[in-house]
Design a protein around this motif. Sequence first.
Motif, mmCIF file in Angstrom:
data_model
loop_
_atom_site.group_PDB
_atom_site.id
_atom_site.type_symbol
_atom_site.label_atom_id
_atom_site.label_comp_id
_atom_site.label_asym_id
_atom_site.label_seq_id
_atom_site.Cartn_x
_atom_site.Cartn_y
_atom_site.Cartn_z
ATOM 1 N N LYS A 130 31.752 15.710 -40.824
ATOM 2 C CA LYS A 130 32.894 16.613 -40.826
ATOM 3 C C LYS A 130 32.418 18.045 -41.065
ATOM 4 N N HIS A 131 31.353 18.138 -41.859
ATOM 5 C CA HIS A 131 30.779 19.453 -42.146
ATOM 6 C C HIS A 131 29.259 19.381 -42.172
ATOM 7 N N GLU A 132 28.654 20.518 -41.874
ATOM 8 C CA GLU A 132 27.243 20.686 -42.195
ATOM 9 C C GLU A 132 27.205 21.350 -43.568
ATOM 10 N N VAL A 133 26.411 20.797 -44.473
ATOM 11 C CA VAL A 133 26.417 21.320 -45.845
ATOM 12 C C VAL A 133 25.007 21.613 -46.343
ATOM 13 N N THR A 139 28.518 21.533 -36.593
ATOM 14 C CA THR A 139 28.766 20.103 -36.801
ATOM 15 C C THR A 139 28.602 19.278 -35.535
ATOM 16 N N GLU A 140 28.462 19.954 -34.408
ATOM 17 C CA GLU A 140 28.435 19.227 -33.144
ATOM 18 C C GLU A 140 27.279 18.233 -33.067
ATOM 19 N N GLY A 173 24.343 16.797 -42.398
ATOM 20 C CA GLY A 173 25.729 16.439 -42.132
ATOM 21 C C GLY A 173 26.350 15.692 -43.308
ATOM 22 N N TRP A 174 27.670 15.843 -43.445
ATOM 23 C CA TRP A 174 28.421 15.155 -44.510
ATOM 24 C C TRP A 174 29.729 14.702 -43.907
#
Length: 488
Positions: free
Chosen positions: A479-482, A466-467, A438-439
């Motif tokens: 906010k995002h999965e990266v 992202t949940e 996660g980021w």
Amino acid sequence: MSKGVTPQSKDYSTWYTDVVIKAGLADYGPVKGTMVIKPYGFALWDNIKESFDRMIKETGHVNAYFPMFIPKSFFTREAKHIEGFAKECAIVTHTRLKTDSDGSLIVDPESRLEEEVIIRPTSETIIWSMYKKWIQSYRDLPLLINQWVNVVRWEMRTRLFLRTTEFLWQEGHTAHATAEEAEEETLLILELYRQLAEDFLAIPVLTGLKTEAEKFAGAEKTYCIEAMMGDKRSLQAGTSHYLGQNFAKAFDVTFQTKDNKEDYVYATSWGISTRLVGAVIMVHGDDKGLRLPPKIAPYQVVIVPIARNKDHEKLVKDFIEPITFGLKENNVRVHEDWSDNSPGFKFNEWEMKGAPIRMEVGPRDVENNQVVLVRRDTNEKFNIGKEDLLNKIPTLLDEIQLSLFEQAKNFRDENTHTINSYDEFKDIVSNGGFVRCGWDGDAVTETAIKNETKATIRCIPFDEQTEGLSCIYSGKPAKHEVIYAKAY
RNA sequence: CGGGGUGUAGCGCAGCCCGGUUAGCGCACCUGCUUUGGGAGCAGGGGGUCGGAGGUUCGAAUCCUCUCACCCCGACCA
């Protein structure tokens, strides 16, 4: 020259250079950072080029050529664009040499240009200066132009194929009436890149979006394909940019819409380069050298004749002739190696050069009406009757193509980790590999992680989840999965 | 641009400290013979302004000064 190459486990980057040189792909040019692409290496690029060229033509694109010289003033039009490229431009300032009084050759100071000329690091500016002339109405759109050219980016540190001062690429530049259509184009091209990489080069890629920090200078959004190399580092293998109206505004490119209004044009640009050759080397290569996917291999089958004397030679030659002919009829790229070297030498040589299938033919085989086949991907060695060859080889090539892809995909998946703590993160990243985490979406976080670990966000994958995810660094809701990794 | 290093045959190196025959070795190359199922052997041969310039010396690859080039490691990029 020593036999073999430095093992990957000993020194990966030396291994890489050894392979490039010893497989005869490229050589260093006289000017620092330049590279000569030798015939065997250029054949790889040619195959990539032909394949992708077909794909873009099937989707309505056409090729053209724009000059490599760009007026310096063009670069001042788009602020972020100039910021991105200013530090690596080659500049033409003079147009003549002359012989000095002491006989030495000097730049003629009289020939100084009033406006310096930039050698293209990419062609957005010159292309949009022309598009302004060509686009008046929505009827002129979309404009779907591509070019296969060289570009120059003056780099400090260079590596053959991966980062050279001059390199070859294709750059597509399209103009559209709506943002939606331009975004569609951006994604269409990304999909073509994915197909090229996976189906043709047998390189599994992640697709996704670049972060603000990593995106192209002048773009609204940059999409990419990202691949894992043999040392578990990441390589950006292709990018597709949605440029919005940034360049249209910078170069004042407007058009009349159907309902007679004026609007700025929406743009995309996208590119893949000779860097892909480097990717093929690093994804598939092993300690014996290259392993080429059949679809890109200059020679898919290499025949090594074995003959103890002139009689054998004739025997083997007569035996091979119809085989070679038959394979060529079936569009198999086949090569007979009649060079003066010993069979053992040739075995090693063609393993270094990555030929997918080696065919050994000696007197014993002629007697048994068979040949010996060796797969480069698995080292598997087996006999096969002459009459089965024409059926078997194409199937075998397909199998090798697939097996290389599967091996690369397994390797990537084994080295892609989902993790829960920053300590784990640092651990994995330092040993090489992809981290999925996660980021919080904050550029400050991104920079902090980069400074602490040298890892960068390679992309925000399309299939992000992202949940319930929190940022690996700040602990805030993600906010995002990266995908994080160290990159080339 | 900061730190480290190297320039001697096509490539890789030795020789340099402590100056002194015709500058040497491996690989590669050429010729010939024997070889050929995992990098063949023997014999003969060609190839050098010792990175460049200047200096010290009877004499410099070797010592001194300057210079140029390249490579490796750190901040940017497809």
